[in-house]
Design a protein around this motif. Structure first.
Motif, short mmCIF file in Angstrom:
data_model
loop_
_atom_site.label_atom_id
_atom_site.label_comp_id
_atom_site.label_asym_id
_atom_site.label_seq_id
_atom_site.Cartn_x
_atom_site.Cartn_y
_atom_site.Cartn_z
N LEU A 1 60.52 46.78 48.05
CA LEU A 1 61.44 47.39 47.09
C LEU A 1 60.67 47.97 45.91
CD1 LEU A 1 64.36 44.80 47.15
CD2 LEU A 1 64.42 47.15 48.02
N ARG A 2 59.68 47.24 45.41
CA ARG A 2 58.90 47.74 44.28
C ARG A 2 58.08 48.97 44.69
NH1 ARG A 2 62.30 45.76 41.00
NH2 ARG A 2 61.96 43.62 40.28
N SER A 3 57.61 49.02 45.94
CA SER A 3 56.85 50.19 46.40
C SER A 3 57.75 51.42 46.52
CB SER A 3 56.16 49.91 47.73
OG SER A 3 57.09 49.90 48.79
N MET A 4 59.07 51.19 46.59
CA MET A 4 60.05 52.29 46.64
C MET A 4 60.54 52.64 45.23
SD MET A 4 62.18 50.71 49.90
CE MET A 4 63.69 51.47 49.39
N ASN A 5 59.84 52.11 44.22
CA ASN A 5 60.18 52.32 42.81
C ASN A 5 61.53 51.77 42.41
OD1 ASN A 5 57.72 53.65 42.21
ND2 ASN A 5 58.55 55.52 43.14
N VAL A 6 61.97 50.71 43.08
CA VAL A 6 63.21 50.01 42.71
C VAL A 6 62.93 49.22 41.44
CG1 VAL A 6 64.81 48.17 43.39
CG2 VAL A 6 64.11 49.92 45.06
N PHE B 1 73.26 48.43 44.48
CA PHE B 1 73.33 47.05 44.02
C PHE B 1 72.70 46.94 42.64
CE2 PHE B 1 73.15 46.82 48.68
CZ PHE B 1 74.27 46.06 48.94
N ASP B 2 73.19 45.99 41.86
CA ASP B 2 72.63 45.73 40.54
C ASP B 2 71.43 44.81 40.60
OD1 ASP B 2 74.67 47.16 39.09
OD2 ASP B 2 76.03 45.49 39.55
N LEU C 1 56.53 36.08 40.96
CA LEU C 1 56.28 37.13 39.97
C LEU C 1 55.23 38.12 40.47
CD1 LEU C 1 56.30 35.05 36.67
CD2 LEU C 1 58.13 36.49 37.59
N ARG C 2 54.18 37.61 41.13
CA ARG C 2 53.14 38.49 41.67
C ARG C 2 53.69 39.42 42.75
NH1 ARG C 2 49.88 33.81 41.62
NH2 ARG C 2 50.13 33.65 43.86
N ALA C 3 54.71 38.97 43.47
CA ALA C 3 55.30 39.77 44.53
C ALA C 3 56.24 40.85 43.98
CB ALA C 3 56.07 38.88 45.52
N GLY C 4 56.54 40.78 42.68
CA GLY C 4 57.41 41.79 42.07
C GLY C 4 58.77 41.27 41.68
N MET C 5 58.99 39.96 41.82
CA MET C 5 60.27 39.38 41.43
C MET C 5 60.30 39.17 39.92
SD MET C 5 60.82 36.62 44.46
CE MET C 5 60.36 37.02 46.14
N MET D 1 70.07 47.54 54.05
CA MET D 1 71.31 47.58 53.26
C MET D 1 71.06 48.17 51.88
SD MET D 1 73.01 43.93 54.11
CE MET D 1 73.96 43.65 55.59
N TRP D 2 69.90 47.89 51.31
CA TRP D 2 69.57 48.42 49.99
C TRP D 2 69.62 49.95 49.99
CZ3 TRP D 2 69.16 46.48 45.23
CH2 TRP D 2 68.67 47.33 44.24
#
Length: 139
Positions: free
Chosen positions: A90-95, A69-70, A115-119, A63-64
């Motif tokens: 998502l972070r690996s896609m430069n989101v 999405f914000d 946080l370590r996972a990119g949140m 869906m992303w």
């Protein structure tokens, strides 16, 4: 004050108080438990957000890519693809948009793991509408 029939001295009238909670965010929610989806949707809509629901991280990832999405609000423990994996993908896609994790696990290291996972933040379930607003108002 209203319950006692007196007026409260406030700088904000009822219209301003309602406007305060209108965040106007488009949020992708990844949550595998239907009742939790419905509660989150209702809470977020109460805060003036538009909500798209996904049943797991894999569905959310698809869906992303198809919409704008914000912010992502994800449960961290789901089948197929959990919230940690979703955030990492998502972070690996430069989101760069914020990713908020939500978990019923109140262990001390859960926030650090998010946080370590990119949140950007981790909410402990169940959380109130006020807590959700305080988390999201910065975005």
């Amino acid at each position: 004050s209203k319950a006692q029939g007196t007026s409260a001295d406030t700088l904000l009238g009822p219209e301003a108080e309602k406007h305060e909670f209108k965040l106007d965010l488009s949020i992708l929610v990844a949550e595998d438990i239907v009742i939790n989806q419905l509660i989150l949707r209702d809470q977020l809509e109460e805060l003036g957000c538009s909500v798209t629901l996904a049943s797991d991280g894999l569905e959310a990832l698809g869906m992303w890519q198809d919409a704008k999405f914000d912010l992502v609000l994800t449960d961290v423990n789901m089948p197929r693809m959990n919230g940690y994996e979703l955030a990492a993908q998502l972070r690996s896609m430069n989101v760069t948009q914020p990713i908020i994790g939500a978990t019923a696990n109140a262990m001390r290291d859960e926030g650090e793991r998010c946080l370590r996972a990119g949140m950007n933040h981790c909410l402990i379930k169940p959380f109130t509408l006020h807590t959700l607003y305080n988390c999201l108002q910065h975005f």
